[in-house]
Structure formats: structure tokens, C-alpha cells
Design an enzyme around this catalytic site. Structure first.
Site, short mmCIF file in Angstrom:
data_model
loop_
_atom_site.label_atom_id
_atom_site.label_comp_id
_atom_site.label_asym_id
_atom_site.label_seq_id
_atom_site.Cartn_x
_atom_site.Cartn_y
_atom_site.Cartn_z
CB CYS A 25 -1.96 14.70 20.20
SG CYS A 25 -2.31 14.66 21.95
CB CYS A 71 -3.27 0.01 5.90
SG CYS A 71 -3.20 1.82 5.88
CG HIS A 126 -4.42 -1.81 12.37
ND1 HIS A 126 -3.92 -0.55 12.28
CD2 HIS A 126 -5.39 -1.90 11.45
CE1 HIS A 126 -4.57 0.11 11.33
NE2 HIS A 126 -5.46 -0.69 10.81
CG ASP A 132 -2.72 6.43 -0.27
OD1 ASP A 132 -3.07 5.36 -0.82
OD2 ASP A 132 -1.58 6.64 0.16
CB ILE A 184 -0.99 -0.03 1.17
CG1 ILE A 184 -1.83 -1.32 1.12
CG2 ILE A 184 -1.93 1.16 1.17
CD1 ILE A 184 -2.58 -1.54 -0.18
N GLY A 185 2.13 1.15 0.21
CA GLY A 185 2.96 2.36 0.05
C GLY A 185 4.13 2.41 1.00
CB SER A 186 4.52 3.45 4.45
OG SER A 186 3.44 2.80 5.07
N1 GLN Z 1 0.24 5.09 1.30
C1 GLN Z 1 0.02 5.21 2.71
C2 GLN Z 1 0.92 4.25 3.46
O1 GLN Z 1 1.17 3.21 2.99
C3 GLN Z 1 -1.42 4.92 3.07
C4 GLN Z 1 -1.68 5.12 4.52
C5 GLN Z 1 -3.14 5.07 4.90
O2 GLN Z 1 -3.96 4.61 4.17
N2 GLN Z 1 -3.47 5.55 6.07
O3 GLN Z 1 1.39 4.53 4.55
ZN ZN Z 2 -4.95 2.58 4.79
#
Ligand code: GLN
Ligand code: ZN
Length: 763
Positions: free
Chosen positions: A525, A735, A703, A608, A440-442
């Protein structure tokens, strides 16, 4: 004489003192007494900050969450934590945060693991509360200790206290009946406990109680409307005066209901519900207090005080003592003190007001109502000067941006060809296998990455050395992905602190505070960036990084952007134009980035929209309008590319059923979503809608530290294939992986790639 009061104050502390004290206590680094002491100090400081108000909220302080506090006051604890024999505060944290069986084994707990209470968003804010757990067997029992202790503390400090509680209807509405029983059936016993609570407060000398019922600004069916009246009838004999507080919107069709409750006063949000005022004047009993929330408790802008006085003065003359004024809602949703900000430029700072400054504005308004505008001439003049400067500022108004917005037409949001044509061209170009794999990216934000970023920020690492460090991380991500055998790669987002801040920092029209923290949940926060002016993109923001990543591999490298709706929903935004206008400005800026990426040879671009659903208005009647401009903004962003360029979007955990048509009209070639915990049931919405494009349902719950096995993933994908044809399925995590460790990510992705191979072999 107009009464001036407040509905609630941020509890986290101007320096996030509560956050650090909580985390230290949870780690075992400090004592419970030290935490309690800090709580008392914060309350004292915040009451002092509110000195001069006629009524000051008490009971709005919470160590974790005000809804969870209310559950304890009402004795509504989940079954699984009853029988706990330690300190109440620890039991409270057990519900808030859960406790793993593992921690219990390690000797930190008394007993077995405990699941945390479910958490969800407080109305349309970014604050999250712990959902009250209800069932047909729920029983309530009053525990007023916390409130009485805080009242005694306030009394000792000479505070003009007004206790704040959550009303019974809002409490029930926010709760979740795990057994799907009728929540309203619990009302009679719940109301009985509220009666005891109100009597107890009266016996302790309380005159006014603020009872929050924000569900009055939502659509209520007949049963709930009737329940409102029944409940409040029962409070009539109680010897306290009740101020029913609604906020976050307009009462609309609930006006007569709210005005007819047998209570001493009603607070409304006069910013979002200004249209309620005139009808309420006719509906309210002649001796009823009308409290108007005239200062916006949801934004960080100075109020136009003269404009408020123009309409407020005649009302004050008419209502006399019956008129109260306050912020629109609790100030929980804004940062504490603008004066802490040392790096914001003076001009921009002069346009802003945080919680303390909002209270000052309230005092000026009260001064003008009591002693005439002349008595606060200087304050009003300063306010007018600041607002005039903001309105005229060339940093805010950029004709070129305005012209570009005016030129937007339908063609901008239109791809050249419909999805099937695009899909064929993309397939020919990308040549991906069945069940393509991606992420998903990171990738993990390691300690080295954080260290390099903060060194760069404070200047001990120069730009060139920082770039080298980030490039090394990108190269590492690419190497690992190639070794894993993933099909569409990402660069890993090492250079990004945050998916919104990263773009805000590079766009003109954005500013950043140092201490503008707002509580999101518990000790967490957020510091939303401040969108203050017309948005433009001085130069490409991501092309160099993505281009570098692409240069390292022959696999397709996915460009990674945050969409306009998500940037908007996670920022403090302007109050001088509709949100939709700001969103379209963001859309044009990100569109230009999409086109630059395409120009640079990037074939797959992900935009996103993690927060699309978060922006939904409280009333369903207003959903259509929001979804229309949100989807249009996405389409403007995404659709300026050639058919062969594949557009992805991503959404975190969401209910999709009621917005699936809008999701489909975003028309992304591929959407990736968070689904693993739902055992793919979230895909039903897509199935029933006959969603036509490609979907990557998440198979790895990011998560959790758990590593899904190949069999787990195959199982989930089979469940997915029961709903969506395999030709349109991707395999990916839920994610981004930035919060995980490489040691977890690598085996999980290895299993994911293995699962893809197994599934392909079976196809
Ligand atoms: N591209 C983002 C990541 O991979 C997406 C994060 C998200 O959806 N909150 O961190
Ligand atoms: Zn996400």
C-alpha cells in the site's frame, strides 16, 4: 427513481487487515483458513458499509488483484503453473508472486521455481495488476467458483448484489501476447467463455452485471472498435442485464461505439468525461440506463454537492428510472475512512472525503433527487459551509505564491549556456575520470536507522540525538564510498523515510494522513501525502545534511532532491486548480532548494524524476500538453544555477522511445536510468535520438539480491558504449540502494569500481 450504486470498494481494510493477513500467511505464520476467514469478514463489513445502495458490487474483492482473479475465472493460467495439485489459492499466489527454486528446495513448494506474472500499472492509477499472459495457443475454460461463492455469501447476507467482471476487450487489451500473435484472434473463444459466465450468473438469479471496459476511454483502432461490437452482439441472448462501465476519462470519439453496444446500460465517468453526457443522451437507445459517476473516485476531496445537483436535477427529471448515479470509478483508489484520522486538523479534515464519506455524499445526492433538496437540507448546508471555508482559507490561497507563479517566464527555465559550454566548465571543475562512478542516492536503510526514526517520531529520541544518529549513518556512507573509490559521492538519504514524504513534510501546503492507505499491488500500500494548498518552502530542507556530508570528503558530494513532477504524481493533489499549476508551485520551491545547495558549495545536484512517465495521460493526443508542462516544471527547478553546477536527473525503469524528445529537452547535464535488465537496449532510444548530454545507464539490478560481477558490468558498459560515446557515459546502479543490505551493496559497488578501472585502462 434514480438508482444509486457503487462500482467497487477498497479491499485492503481500513486498518490494512488484508495486508497483514496475507503477509502472515505467506510467512507461514497463519493458516489458509484464517486468511479466507478474514476475506469473508472484510467482504461482509464492506457490504454493510455499502448498505442502503440499490446495487452493491460483488466480486470486486480480490486476495491479490482483480485482473488475476479474472484470469482464473477465464481459466487463462500461465502454462508454467498448470498441473499444480494444491489449493487453488496457493496456485493463485504462485502466479502473483512467483516462487523461487530455492524455496522449493527448502521444502516449501511442490515443484520447481515459478516466475511471477508481470505486473504493470492499471491505466493512469498507481494500482498494479498482474498482466494476463496470452499467445496464439491460449485456451480458456470457465471457472465461476469464486464469483458464485461470493454471490452466495452476499445473498445470505441480504446484499443487493451486482457482480463485477472485467470485460473481454479490456481483458485482451491489458494482456500481453508473449509470442506477438494477434490478441484479437482469441476473441471468439474468449467471448464464448463470457457467454457461459453470463448464463451461469443468470441461472443464479443475477439481474445486473457490471462489465468493466475502461479501454473505452483510450484511442481504439478500427479492428478493436469492430471487435467491441462483435463481442457484445454475442451477449445479446444472455438473460442478464449488462452495465458496461467505462471510467478514468472521456469516451470522446468512442461515444457512438459505447452507446451503440446492445446492452442495458452504460456507466461513464462524469467527472473526467462530463462532455460525454449531452452527446450520449442523443445517442443512447430510449430505454437504456445511463449511469453517471458523479463523485470523484480518484481524489480525497469533498464533492460540491449543490453544484452537482444543479446539472443533475434536470437530467433526473428527464431520464427518470434510466438515471443511475455512482462514484466515477471503483473506490479502490481512495483510502477507506476519514473518521479513522485522529491527527489531521479538524479544518482540513472537514474538506476531505474518503471511500465511506464518498458513499455518504452519494446518499445525499440520491436523497435530494428523490425527496427534493429540502429533505437533505442540513447535509447540503454542511457541505456548502465546508467548501466555502476551503475556498476562502488562507492556508490554501497564498497571494505571494500566486504572484510568483504569475511571474514565471521562459528565462526561469533557461540555463545560462548550452550543454557543451557547461560540460567544459564542469569538467574543468570536477576533474572526473573517464567513466565516472556514482550511485543514485540512498544507501541501505538499516534496522538502526528505522529504529532511530520511529523513536524520534514517538518522542523517545530528541532532535539532537536523532541528528547525531543520522550523521553517524551519513559518515558511514561517506567512509564506505571513499574506501570503494567512487568518484561522485552521495550522503545516503538515511534521514529520509520516503523520497516524496520527506519533502512534503517540510513544505507548507502539504498534509499527511495516518491511515490514508491505498493498495498499490498485492499487500503493498502507499499513503500519498495530501497537497492541499499553495506550496511554499519555509526554509532549506536538505542543505544541512548535504553540507555535513560534503564536509567529510574532498570528493564531490551530490545534493539529492525529488523533482516537482514526481512529488506531484505521487501525491493526492488539489482539484481546485490544474495539476500543472500545483507542479509549478512545487518547481519554484525545489528551485529555491537547488539554489541554496549551490550557494552552500554543492557542485553536483541530482533532481529525481522517477515518476515522470507515470503521469502520461491515457490518450496519446494529450501527451504533448502534459510533457510540455512537466518538462517546463523540471527546467524551472533545475536551471537557476551557474554553468559550472552539474545537474543530474534520475528515472526508474521506463520506456523512453516515445518520450525521448521531452527527456532531451529537460537538458539535465547527466541522466541516470534503470537499464541493467534490458541488456542496454533501452539506450537505443537515446542513440537513435542522438541524445547529446551524459548518461549513466544502470549496471546493477537493485531489485535483486544478485551481485553483478566485474565482467557483467564491463559487458553492460561495452554494450552501452556501442550506443553512446564513452566520453559521455557514467557507471552507476539502476536505482537507490535503500532496500538492499550493506553485505550486498559493498561487493557490488566494488565490482563496479573495478569495472570502471578496467574500462579506463582499455580506453
Ligand atoms: N534518490 C532516490 C534513491 O536513491 C531515487 C529513488 C527512485 O528513483 N525511486 O532512493
Ligand atoms: Zn530509480
Amino acid at each position: 427513481m434514480t438508482i444509486v450504486h457503487n462500482l467497487g470498494f477498497p479491499r485492503i481494510g481500513a486498518r490494512r487487515e488484508l495486508k497483514f493477513a496475507l503477509e502472515s500467511y505467506w510467512k507461514g505464520d497463519s493458516s489458509r483458513d484464517a486468511l479466507k476467514q478474514l476475506g469473508a469478514e472484510l467482504r461482509q463489513r464492506h457490504w454493510q458499509d455499502q448498505a442502503g445502495l440499490d446495487l452493491v458490487p460483488v466480486g470486486d474483492f480480490a486476495f491479490y488483484d482483480q485482473v488475476l482473479d479474472m484470469s482464473f475465472t477465464l481459466g487463462n493460467l500461465p502454462q508454467r503453473v498448470s498441473g499444480f495439485r494444491g489449493e487453488q489459492l496457493d496456485n493463485y499466489f504462485r502466479v502473483a508472486r512467483g516462487r523461487s527454486a530455492h524455496a522449493a528446495e527448502a521444502g516449501h513448494g511442490c515443484c520447481d521455481g515459478v516466475a511471477a506474472g508481470e505486473m504493470t500499472k492499471w491505466f493512469d492509477t498507481n494500482y498494479h495488476y498482474i498482466v494476463p499472459e496470452l499467445s496464439a495457443a491460449s485456451a480458456f475454460a470457465l471457472d465461476p467458483t469464486r464469483l458464485l461463492e461470493q454471490l452466495a455469501e452476499a445473498a445470505a447476507q441480504g446484499v443487493k448484489a451486482k457482480p463485477v467482471i472485467i470485460g473481454p476487450l479490456t481483458y485482451l487489451a491489458l494482456g500481453k501476447a508473449k509470442d506477438h500473435s494477434d490478441k484479437l484472434a482469441l476473441l471468439p473463444q474468449l467471448v464464448a467463455v463470457y457467454v457461459q459466465l453470463l448464463d451461469t450468473l443468470a441461472a443464479h438469479g443475477v439481474e445486473w452485471v457490471q462489465i468493466d471496459e475502461p479501454i473505452l476511454v483510450t484511442e481504439l483502432d478500427a479492428a478493436w472498435r469492430q471487435a467491441f461490437t462483435l463481442a457484445y452482439e454475442r451477449f445479446k441472448p444472455c438473460r442478464v442485464k449488462l452495465l458496461v462501465a467505462s471510467y478514468f476519462g472521456s469516451l470522446l470519439e468512442n461515444r457512438a461505439l459505447a452507446a451503440g453496444l446492445p446492452v442495458a446500460g452504460l456507466h461513464i465517468d462524469a467527472i473526467n468525461g462530463a462532455d460525454d453526457i449531452a452527446p450520449l443522451l442523443a445517442l443512447l437507445p430510449a430505454d437504456s440506463v445511463l449511469s453517471l459517476g458523479v463523485i470523484n473516485g480518484r481524489n480525497i476531496w469533498k464533492t460540491d454537492l449543490a453544484a452537482v445537483l444543479d446539472w443533475l436535477e434536470p437530467l433526473a427529471a428527464r431520464l427518470g428510472e434510466r438515471l443511475w448515479i455512482a462514484p466515477s470509478c471503483s473506490l479502490l483508489h481512495v483510502p477507506v475512512d476519514l473518521d479513522s484520522e485522529l491527527t489531521l486538523d479538524a479544518e482540513l479534515a472537514s474538506w476531505l472525503a474518503f471511500a465511506l464519506q464518498k458513499l455518504d455524499e452519494l446518499r445525499v445526492l440520491a436523497g435530494a433527487l428523490r425527496g427534493g433538496r429540502a429533505s437533505v437540507r442540513d447535509e447540503l448546508a454542511a457541505n456548502q459551509a465546508a467548501l466555502a471555508a476551503r475556498r476562502a482559507s488562507p492556508r490554501v490561497n497564498k497571494p505571494a505564491v500566486r504572484q510568483a507563479i504569475a511571474r514565471i517566464d521562459a528565462s526561469l527555465g533557461q540555463r545560462k549556456s548550452p550543454y557543451p559550454v557547461r560540460a567544459a566548465r564542469q569538467a574543468a571543475l570536477l576533474n572526473l575520470p573517464l567513466y565516472p562512478t556514482t550511485t543514485i542516492g540512498s544507501f541501505p536503510q538499516t534496522a538502526e536507522i528505522r529504529r532511530a526514526r520511529s523513536a524520534y517520531k514517538v518522542g523517545t529520541l530528541d532532535a539532537a540525538a536523532y541528528t547525531v544518529a543520522m550523521r553517524e549513518e551519513i559518515a558511514r556512507s561517506v567512509r564506505e564510498q571513499e574506501a570503494l573509490g567512487l568518484d561522485v559521492l552521495v550522503h545516503g538519504e538515511a534521514e529520509r523515510n520516503d523520497m516524496v514524504e520527506y519533502f512534503g513534510e517540510q513544505l507548507d501546503g502539504y498534509a499527511f494522513s495516518q491511515f490514508g492507505w491505498v493498495q498499490s499491488y498485492g499487500s503493498r500500500c502507499v499513503k500519498p501525502p495530501i497537497l492541499f494548498g499553495d506550496i511554499s518552502r519555509p526554509k532549506a530542507m536538505t542543505v544541512a545534511w548535504i553540507g555535513y556530508a560534503q564536509s567529510l570528503t574532498s570528493k564531490p558530494m551530490k545534493g539529492m532532491l525529488t523533482g516537482p513532477v514526481t512529488i506531484l504524481n505521487w501525491s493526492f493533489v488539489r482539484d481546485d486548480q490544474p495539476r500543472s499549476d500545483s507542479c509549478k508551485q512545487l518547481a519554484l520551491a525545489i528551485r529555491a532548494e537547488v539554489q541554496d545547495l549551490e550557494q552552500a558549495g554543492v557542485r553536483v545536484i541530482q533532481i529525481d524524476e522517477a515518476a515522470l512517465r507515470e503521469g502520461l495521460p491515457l490518450r496519446k493526443a494529450e501527451w504533448r500538453h502534459y510533457l510540455d508542462w512537466a518538462v517546463e516544471s523540471f527546467r524551472i527547478t533545475a536551471n537557476g544555477v551557474d554553468d559550472a553546477t552539474q545537474i543530474h536527473t534520475h528515472m526508474c525503469y521506463s520506456e523512453f522511445n516515445d518520450i525521448i524528445a521531452s527527456i532531451a529537452s529537460m537538458d539535465a547535464d547527466v541522466i541516470t536510468i534503470e537499464t541493467s535488465r534490458s541488456d542496454m537496449e533501452l539506450l537505443d532510444a537515446f542513440d537513435h535520438f542522438n541524445y547529446p548530454n551524459q548518461i549513466g545507464p544502470g549496471v546493477y539490478d537493485i531489485h535483486s539480491p544478485n551481485i553483478p560481477s566485474e565482467a557483467d558490468i564491463v559487458h553492460l558498459m561495452q554494450r552501452a558504449a556501442e550506443r553512446i560515446p564513452a566520453q559521455r557515459l557514467w557507471i552507476n546502479p539502476d536505482c537507490g540502494l535503500k532496500t538492499r543490505q550493506w553485505s550486498e551493496v559493498l561487493p557490488a559497488l566494488r565490482n563496479m569500481v573495478a569495472a570502471a578501472k578496467t574500462l579506463r585502462a582499455r580506453a
